[in-house]
Design an enzyme around this catalytic site. Sequence first.
Site, PDB file in Angstrom:
ATOM      1  N   ARG A  15       0.807  -1.229   0.000  1.00 25.24           N
ATOM      2  CA  ARG A  15       0.000   0.000   0.000  1.00 25.24           C
ATOM      3  C   ARG A  15       0.839   1.277   0.000  1.00 25.24           C
ATOM      4  NH1 ARG A  15      -3.397  -0.956   4.952  1.00 25.24           N
ATOM      5  NH2 ARG A  15      -4.035   1.188   4.642  1.00 25.24           N
ATOM      6  N   ARG A 422      41.726  43.729  -7.717  1.00 25.04           N
ATOM      7  CA  ARG A 422      40.690  44.171  -8.648  1.00 25.04           C
ATOM      8  C   ARG A 422      41.327  45.162  -9.620  1.00 25.04           C
ATOM      9  NH1 ARG A 422      37.911  47.503  -3.687  1.00 25.04           N
ATOM     10  NH2 ARG A 422      39.223  49.323  -3.843  1.00 25.04           N
TER      11      ARG A 422
END
Length: 451
Positions: A15, A422
Amino acid sequence: MSTALVILAAGKGTRMNSDLPKVLHEIAGAPMLAHAITSGLTLDPSRLVVVAGHGAEAVTKAAEETCPLAQIVLQEEQKGTAHAVEQARSVLDGFEGDVIVLYGDTPFIRPETLEAMREARARHDVVVLGFEAADPARYGRLVMDGDRLDRIVEFKDASDEERAITLCNSGLLCAPGPLLFELLSAVGNDNAAGEYYLPDVVALANARGLSSGVVTCDEAETLGVNSRAELARAEALFQARARADAMENGVTLQAPDTVYFAFDTFIGGDTVIEPNVVFGPGVTVENGARIRAFSHLEGCHVSRGGVIGPYARLRPGAELAEDVKIGNFVEIKEARLDRGAKVNHLSYIGDAEIGEGTNIGAGTITCNYDGVFKHQTRIGARALIGSNTMLVAPVSVGDDAMTGSGSVITTDVEPGALALGRAKQVNKPGFARKLFEMLKYKKASQAKEAE
Ligand code: UD1
Ligand code: MG
């Protein structure tokens, strides 16, 4: 007297409508089988046997993960609960102690109840765990004779009168090993299901002048899971208990129904948990922390005074020392943060060590994965990592160092240094105004052409 546990876990669980064996469906992050084994282990059994059948390989793995000493026996064909226990006969050969039979799909049996069954063996040869059922439905019925158990009748085989009985069989049973296996030899399958019923050992014992008795427990403890709906009910029951226990232990839950615990969550007293927090397996939170709304934690440790979230994700291996703060949209994995470190916004910190009092700026990422290997990032104490820093691991940043916002850090930064990784900024005076004018002129001439 030593105890052996036999856990029945061979059934398919039709089930459930699932490829996964029923006992491996999870409640609070652990398979039902693990819940049953964990509760059984509180009896400190000298032997633990799991009867596997459907999905035996996966069931074996799960059983051994929970209890490395588990012995697995195979029931090739499911011919009933007595036939299932029968499969344990050879591995328990010569075992003289008590055997307790548990079901792998009945995850909520309390240790106290198992202990009560073991104690009741002082009064009876066979002890069955029963419960008063609100709706006895298709459970086996316990037919009593005074305070002795006369027999158990399966619903399918019961008369109307027997079906009216509300005292039901949980399926759990305790008997001395040698007696149990002797009785099992006499169990037949002449019944409505054509199966070998374990409960038949009760009548067989009584017929030999032995005594059978019942220990009762709350119906919620014997809740078995046969369908997804019952699985959801079992989960809800677990969560309700876990929330009540947490509050009982001094944890504030602002909206208890929205907090989900795992089977092993540990939360210390005076911690506050805001609404909509989910705990996966392996979380410990010490006293006096605060887990803010919409956070997800698994496999991590939060120390005293930690503040997590809102909207934070702590993944396995996140180890946070006292007073660490983790803010919104931050993910931490396999990382140790020392006392007072802060990662307040929009960051990913994985495979890292962050020193005491260090502040990680918004949008910082530890670039830990090269597609094949994972690499470590080490940041010292009192460092300041500028917003939007990419830390390309393996890399380290020393104590009291700083990185400029927007830096891509690829080489180690020594203590006290400022790292700028950067492109250099260039300002061109008047350029913006000129560019705007050009663009506006272009737009106007395009509009004219279109007329
Ligand atoms: C069983 C009891 C019933 C009791 C009920 C409680 C029997 C005959 N009946 O019925 O009295 O009220 O449990 O829930 O025992 N299993 C195996 N191999 C098998 C058959 C079963 O390992 O051949 C395992 C299942 O995986 C499950 C457990 O045993 O974990 C119980 O089996 P199930 O078929 O659910 O028994 P019920 O019909 O519910
Ligand atoms: Mg059942």
